[in-house]
Scaffold this motif. Structure first.
Motif, PDB file in Angstrom:
ATOM      1  N   GLU A  44       0.835  -1.198   0.000  1.00 28.28           N
ATOM      2  CA  GLU A  44       0.000   0.000   0.000  1.00 28.28           C
ATOM      3  C   GLU A  44       0.871   1.249   0.000  1.00 28.28           C
ATOM      4  N   ILE A  45       0.229   2.395  -0.192  1.00 30.42           N
ATOM      5  CA  ILE A  45       0.948   3.658  -0.353  1.00 30.42           C
ATOM      6  C   ILE A  45       0.562   4.645   0.733  1.00 30.42           C
ATOM      7  N   ILE A  46       1.561   5.304   1.297  1.00 28.92           N
ATOM      8  CA  ILE A  46       1.350   6.434   2.192  1.00 28.92           C
ATOM      9  C   ILE A  46       1.697   7.698   1.426  1.00 28.92           C
ATOM     10  N   SER A  47       0.779   8.639   1.392  1.00 27.74           N
ATOM     11  CA  SER A  47       1.041   9.917   0.734  1.00 27.74           C
ATOM     12  C   SER A  47       1.673  10.876   1.729  1.00 27.74           C
ATOM     13  N   ALA A  48       2.774  11.500   1.303  1.00 25.34           N
ATOM     14  CA  ALA A  48       3.416  12.533   2.116  1.00 25.34           C
ATOM     15  C   ALA A  48       3.347  13.867   1.396  1.00 25.34           C
ATOM     16  N   ASP A  49       2.275  14.065   0.647  1.00 25.31           N
ATOM     17  CA  ASP A  49       2.037  15.338  -0.027  1.00 25.31           C
ATOM     18  C   ASP A  49       1.044  16.128   0.814  1.00 25.31           C
ATOM     19  N   SER A  50       1.532  17.162   1.477  1.00 21.58           N
ATOM     20  CA  SER A  50       0.709  17.871   2.467  1.00 21.58           C
ATOM     21  C   SER A  50      -0.506  18.539   1.856  1.00 21.58           C
ATOM     22  N   ARG A  51      -0.492  18.818   0.560  1.00 17.13           N
ATOM     23  CA  ARG A  51      -1.649  19.476  -0.052  1.00 17.13           C
ATOM     24  C   ARG A  51      -2.746  18.470  -0.398  1.00 17.13           C
ATOM     25  N   LEU A  57      -9.429  19.814  -1.959  1.00 19.95           N
ATOM     26  CA  LEU A  57      -8.412  20.136  -2.966  1.00 19.95           C
ATOM     27  C   LEU A  57      -8.080  18.884  -3.755  1.00 19.95           C
ATOM     28  N   SER A  58      -8.433  18.874  -5.000  1.00 17.21           N
ATOM     29  CA  SER A  58      -8.210  17.679  -5.809  1.00 17.21           C
ATOM     30  C   SER A  58      -7.477  18.013  -7.095  1.00 17.21           C
ATOM     31  N   ILE A  59      -8.110  18.811  -7.931  1.00 17.89           N
ATOM     32  CA  ILE A  59      -7.521  19.113  -9.236  1.00 17.89           C
ATOM     33  C   ILE A  59      -6.227  19.903  -9.074  1.00 17.89           C
ATOM     34  N   GLY A  60      -6.267  20.940  -8.245  1.00 14.31           N
ATOM     35  CA  GLY A  60      -5.115  21.816  -8.102  1.00 14.31           C
ATOM     36  C   GLY A  60      -3.937  21.205  -7.389  1.00 14.31           C
ATOM     37  N   THR A  61      -4.131  20.070  -6.748  1.00 11.93           N
ATOM     38  CA  THR A  61      -3.026  19.390  -6.064  1.00 11.93           C
ATOM     39  C   THR A  61      -2.554  18.144  -6.817  1.00 11.93           C
ATOM     40  N   ALA A  62      -3.175  17.881  -7.968  1.00 13.75           N
ATOM     41  CA  ALA A  62      -2.840  16.687  -8.757  1.00 13.75           C
ATOM     42  C   ALA A  62      -2.929  15.426  -7.915  1.00 13.75           C
ATOM     43  N   ALA A  63      -3.979  15.345  -7.112  1.00 16.16           N
ATOM     44  CA  ALA A  63      -4.179  14.170  -6.265  1.00 16.16           C
ATOM     45  C   ALA A  63      -4.429  12.930  -7.128  1.00 16.16           C
ATOM     46  N   PRO A  64      -4.121  11.749  -6.610  1.00 18.96           N
ATOM     47  CA  PRO A  64      -4.410  10.525  -7.370  1.00 18.96           C
ATOM     48  C   PRO A  64      -5.881  10.482  -7.778  1.00 18.96           C
ATOM     49  N   THR A  65      -6.133  10.011  -8.974  1.00 21.29           N
ATOM     50  CA  THR A  65      -7.498   9.936  -9.479  1.00 21.29           C
ATOM     51  C   THR A  65      -8.243   8.766  -8.838  1.00 21.29           C
ATOM     52  N   ALA A  66      -9.543   8.731  -9.058  1.00 27.07           N
ATOM     53  CA  ALA A  66     -10.341   7.613  -8.545  1.00 27.07           C
ATOM     54  C   ALA A  66      -9.827   6.292  -9.107  1.00 27.07           C
ATOM     55  N   GLU A  67      -9.379   6.322 -10.360  1.00 26.46           N
ATOM     56  CA  GLU A  67      -8.829   5.109 -10.980  1.00 26.46           C
ATOM     57  C   GLU A  67      -7.529   4.700 -10.295  1.00 26.46           C
ATOM     58  N   ASP A  68      -6.684   5.686  -9.976  1.00 32.02           N
ATOM     59  CA  ASP A  68      -5.436   5.397  -9.262  1.00 32.02           C
ATOM     60  C   ASP A  68      -5.726   4.750  -7.910  1.00 32.02           C
ATOM     61  N   LEU A  69      -6.705   5.299  -7.202  1.00 33.01           N
ATOM     62  CA  LEU A  69      -7.017   4.813  -5.863  1.00 33.01           C
ATOM     63  C   LEU A  69      -7.600   3.408  -5.883  1.00 33.01           C
ATOM     64  N   LYS A  70      -8.186   3.018  -7.016  1.00 39.79           N
ATOM     65  CA  LYS A  70      -8.700   1.657  -7.144  1.00 39.79           C
ATOM     66  C   LYS A  70      -7.570   0.651  -7.359  1.00 39.79           C
ATOM     67  N   LYS A  71      -6.494   1.106  -7.964  1.00 40.39           N
ATOM     68  CA  LYS A  71      -5.385   0.201  -8.270  1.00 40.39           C
ATOM     69  C   LYS A  71      -4.646  -0.230  -7.008  1.00 40.39           C
ATOM     70  N   VAL A  72      -4.431   0.730  -6.105  1.00 40.00           N
ATOM     71  CA  VAL A  72      -3.660   0.489  -4.883  1.00 40.00           C
ATOM     72  C   VAL A  72      -4.298   1.286  -3.751  1.00 40.00           C
ATOM     73  N   ARG A  73      -4.340   0.694  -2.580  1.00 43.11           N
ATOM     74  CA  ARG A  73      -4.872   1.420  -1.437  1.00 43.11           C
ATOM     75  C   ARG A  73      -3.888   2.513  -1.004  1.00 43.11           C
ATOM     76  N   HIS A  74      -4.411   3.744  -0.862  1.00 42.05           N
ATOM     77  CA  HIS A  74      -3.624   4.889  -0.429  1.00 42.05           C
ATOM     78  C   HIS A  74      -4.060   5.324   0.966  1.00 42.05           C
TER      79      HIS A  74
END
Length: 319
Positions: A44-51, A57-74
């Motif tokens: 699994e993945i731990i995000s260390a991106d404070s934004r 805040l989703s688009i402006g922070t380039a957060a993982p997409t819904a598809e990305d989040l389905k591939k691996v648990r974040h």
């Protein structure tokens, strides 16, 4: 004798746990690589991106997409609100607890992000600072509103030249934090840095993605254009009532607030997002290059080559 053997067995078991930290400047491709590594190691993945902590805040922070989040648990993606009081100390505590839980069932966990302070909080630990009376911060926030950021920058320069030359001076939160320690303790903020910290019970392997400056800047410019095309203006428009929150004093949002407030044209605001994002990438690289243990790869490197190199590093540390 038996007790020592048992302790050694436990120590060896603990030290077989590995945190693979994926770092690099914004828009370099960290998210895609971290997902591939997590799939490769079935982890699994731990995000260390404070934004990306903030759900608004989703688009402006380039957060993982819904598809990305389905591939691996974040973990630590959109788990807080911009209205929450959340800081690097809270993140360190929660991330270490998360790692402890994950390492019960996995030998490898992946961490990804470009926020150097938050990465170091997990891998190295934070420096200790005494508690400061809240009135000190309130006073500094008032000075920010009435006299501006440059005034605070000059105060910091006088009180702590070392910190003045090392932090992001265009970040009011960082400037105020350093100043409140100086004023609240009577000692420079820098005097509390780099003290002995608790040892981690896992090993960190840090993988960095890099490219030449023109490539990084072109990737940033394209990403900003894609953000705008994906609805960034609507995202920022919905946040206008909250624009004074500290969480929103960040690239991609503060520039568009000035557009919506009639201060800038849209084209100029977008050009400022690109410029400030490029400056942020430069600061990220300056931070990361202080770490001599990072293993750097070109952003276009074949994944199999990166995975083989990481396997080699893990095997090397076991010997």
């Amino acid at each position: 004798m038996m007790q020592n053997i048992a302790l050694n067995v436990v120590a060896n078991y603990i030290m077989t746990k590995y945190l693979i930290s994926v770092i690099g400047p914004t828009a370099i491709g960290k998210t895609a690589l971290s997902i591939k590594l997590a799939q490769y190691y079935k982890t699994e993945i731990i995000s260390a991106d404070s934004r990306q902590f903030f759900k608004e805040l989703s688009i402006g922070t380039a957060a993982p997409t819904a598809e990305d989040l389905k591939k691996v648990r974040h973990h630590f993606i959109h788990h807080k609100s911009i209205h929450d009081d959340y800081n690097v100390g809270s993140f360190e505590k929660e991330a270490l607890q998360c790692l402890e839980n994950l390492f019960k069932h996995r030998d490898v966990v992946v961490m990804v992000g470009g926020s150097g302070l938050y990465i170091d909080a997990v891998t190295k630990g934070l420096d200790y600072f005494p508690d400061i009376a809240p009135e000190v911060r309130d006073s500094l926030n008032y000075e920010l509103e009435t006299e501006g950021l440059e005034h605070l920058q000059n105060r910091l320069k006088a009180l702590d030249p070392a910190t003045y030359t090392s932090i992001a001076l265009d970040n009011p939160h960082r400037v105020i934090r350093a100043l409140e320690v100086c004023l609240g303790t009577g000692k420079p903020y820098s005097s509390f840095l780099n003290k002995a910290k608790d040892q981690r019970d896992f090993k960190t392997l840090t993988i960095g993605l890099q490219a030449d400056r023109d490539t990084i800047y072109n990737r940033i410019n394209r990403r900003v254009d894609m953000m705008v095309a994906s609805g960034l203006l609507d995202e920022v428009r919905n946040l206008l009532p909250h624009q004074d929150l500290n969480a929103l004093n960040t690239v991609g949002y503060k520039e568009l607030f000035r557009y919506f407030n009639g201060e800038w044209s849209l084209d100029f605001a977008i050009s400022e997002i690109k410029k400030n994002s490029r400056r942020y990438a430069k600061r990220q690289l300056t931070w990361f290059r202080k770490n001599p243990h990072i293993v750097w790869f070109n952003h276009s490197s074949d994944f199999d080559d990166i995975a083989a190199a990481v396997d080699g590093l893990i095997n090397k540390t076991k010997n």
